[in-house]
Design a protein around this motif. Structure first.
Motif, short mmCIF file in Angstrom:
data_model
loop_
_atom_site.label_atom_id
_atom_site.label_comp_id
_atom_site.label_asym_id
_atom_site.label_seq_id
_atom_site.Cartn_x
_atom_site.Cartn_y
_atom_site.Cartn_z
N GLN A 54 0.81 -1.22 0.00
CA GLN A 54 0.00 0.00 0.00
C GLN A 54 0.84 1.28 0.00
N TYR A 55 2.02 1.24 0.59
CA TYR A 55 2.84 2.44 0.70
C TYR A 55 3.83 2.56 -0.44
N ASP A 56 4.25 3.78 -0.71
CA ASP A 56 5.31 3.98 -1.69
C ASP A 56 6.65 3.62 -1.06
N CYS A 57 7.70 3.56 -1.87
CA CYS A 57 8.99 3.09 -1.40
C CYS A 57 9.58 3.98 -0.32
N VAL A 58 9.37 5.29 -0.41
CA VAL A 58 9.93 6.22 0.56
C VAL A 58 9.25 6.05 1.92
N THR A 59 7.93 5.99 1.92
CA THR A 59 7.19 5.84 3.17
C THR A 59 7.48 4.50 3.83
N PHE A 60 7.57 3.43 3.04
CA PHE A 60 7.83 2.11 3.60
C PHE A 60 9.22 2.05 4.20
N ASN A 61 10.21 2.59 3.50
CA ASN A 61 11.57 2.58 4.04
C ASN A 61 11.66 3.44 5.29
N SER A 62 10.97 4.57 5.31
CA SER A 62 10.96 5.42 6.49
C SER A 62 10.34 4.71 7.69
N TYR A 63 9.28 3.95 7.43
CA TYR A 63 8.64 3.20 8.52
C TYR A 63 9.60 2.15 9.09
N GLY A 176 3.22 13.42 -11.57
CA GLY A 176 4.06 12.31 -11.98
C GLY A 176 4.66 11.58 -10.79
N GLY A 177 5.06 10.32 -11.00
CA GLY A 177 5.54 9.48 -9.92
C GLY A 177 6.81 9.99 -9.26
N LYS A 178 7.80 10.41 -10.05
CA LYS A 178 9.07 10.86 -9.50
C LYS A 178 8.89 12.10 -8.64
N SER A 179 8.03 12.99 -9.06
CA SER A 179 7.79 14.20 -8.28
C SER A 179 7.12 13.88 -6.95
N VAL A 180 6.17 12.95 -6.97
CA VAL A 180 5.49 12.56 -5.74
C VAL A 180 6.47 11.92 -4.77
N LEU A 181 7.33 11.03 -5.27
CA LEU A 181 8.29 10.36 -4.41
C LEU A 181 9.34 11.34 -3.88
N GLN A 182 9.75 12.27 -4.71
CA GLN A 182 10.69 13.29 -4.25
C GLN A 182 10.06 14.12 -3.14
N ARG A 183 8.78 14.42 -3.30
CA ARG A 183 8.04 15.17 -2.28
C ARG A 183 8.01 14.38 -0.97
N TYR A 185 10.14 12.07 -0.07
CA TYR A 185 11.50 11.99 0.46
C TYR A 185 11.87 13.27 1.20
N ASP A 186 11.55 14.40 0.61
CA ASP A 186 11.86 15.68 1.26
C ASP A 186 11.13 15.81 2.59
N ARG A 187 9.89 15.35 2.61
CA ARG A 187 9.08 15.52 3.83
C ARG A 187 9.45 14.53 4.92
N LEU A 188 9.67 13.26 4.57
CA LEU A 188 9.89 12.23 5.56
C LEU A 188 11.35 12.04 5.95
N LEU A 189 12.26 12.21 5.00
CA LEU A 189 13.66 11.92 5.28
C LEU A 189 14.51 13.16 5.45
N GLU A 190 14.10 14.27 4.87
CA GLU A 190 14.89 15.48 5.01
C GLU A 190 14.13 16.59 5.71
N LYS A 195 9.15 22.71 -3.20
CA LYS A 195 8.88 24.06 -3.69
C LYS A 195 8.08 24.01 -4.98
N ASN A 196 7.30 25.08 -5.15
CA ASN A 196 6.55 25.27 -6.40
C ASN A 196 5.56 24.15 -6.67
N GLN A 197 5.03 23.55 -5.59
CA GLN A 197 4.00 22.54 -5.76
C GLN A 197 2.90 22.80 -4.74
#
Length: 210
Positions: A54-63, A176-183, A185-190, A195-197
């Motif tokens: 159910q989770y994307d790769c960033v959220t799952f790894n963060s968990y 797009g997928g890459k933008s969502v995952l980057q978002r 990553y920025d929120r959960l890991l950094e 910006k600009n979204q």
């Protein structure tokens, strides 16, 4: 216990651990600590399986990383046998590889593996997103080739399991997928805001563009 319920097919169901617990409730006070721990481990593994799909790769790894550094993980290390298995180590490694890409075959320390300073992102998109795009593209093509549908606005209803998934799909379709995952990553890991979204809005209706 009713052994008929103990099957691979039932284990994939959401209520499998609940069924096991309900059958053990009458004798729960008579069970050993090891048996109770196994029931708890079963629930945890079912939760990880659900999060994986159910989770994307960033959220799952963060968990998983938060789980590793929590007091609960120390409890696992003391009482749970599965945490020492090769499969458990593979789970942590593969979850990290989905975010940062596969390692180059060199051994690194745990501090280096957990460091995100000098690592290059290689965010792996959720396969379900790609399938959704394929279905929508097919609908768009059929609509474009159907003259009767072109005369009126066609709506596509996407039903999700929860609001969180709905919001994420809306962002995926917009950015797009890459933008969502980057978002993510920025929120959960950094702990940085992208910006600009604009913030996403929970919607369930996607309109077919003419």
């Amino acid at each position: 216990m009713d052994t008929n319920d103990l099957s691979v097919e039932n284990a994939l169901g959401k209520s499998f651990d609940l069924v096991v617990r309900m059958q053990l409730d009458p004798v729960w006070n008579q069970l050993s600590l090891k048996t109770k721990q196994l029931v708890f481990d079963l629930k945890m593994l079912r939760t990880l399986l659900f999060f994986l799909t159910q989770y994307d790769c960033v959220t799952f790894n963060s968990y998983l990383e938060s789980l590793r550094h929590s007091d609960l993980y120390r409890t696992f290390s003391t009482h749970s046998a599965w945490i020492f298995m090769d499969a458990a180590n593979t789970l942590f490694v593969k979850a990290r590889d989905r975010v940062f890409g596969q390692s180059q075959g060199t051994k690194t320390s745990e501090h280096q593996q957990n460091s995100t300073t000098d690592r290059v992102l290689n965010l792996e998109e959720n396969p379900k997103w790609h399938l959704l795009s394929m279905v929508l593209d097919e609908i768009f093509k059929e609509t474009k080739n159907n003259s009767s549908l072109l005369k009126e606005q066609c709506n596509i209803l996407i039903v999700t399991n929860d609001d969180r998934t709905c919001l994420q799909l809306r962002q995926y379709l917009c950015y797009g997928g890459k933008s969502v995952l980057q978002r993510q990553y920025d929120r959960l890991l950094e702990s940085k805001q992208p910006k600009n979204q604009p913030d996403g809005i929970v919607v369930l209706m996607v309109f077919v563009c003419k």
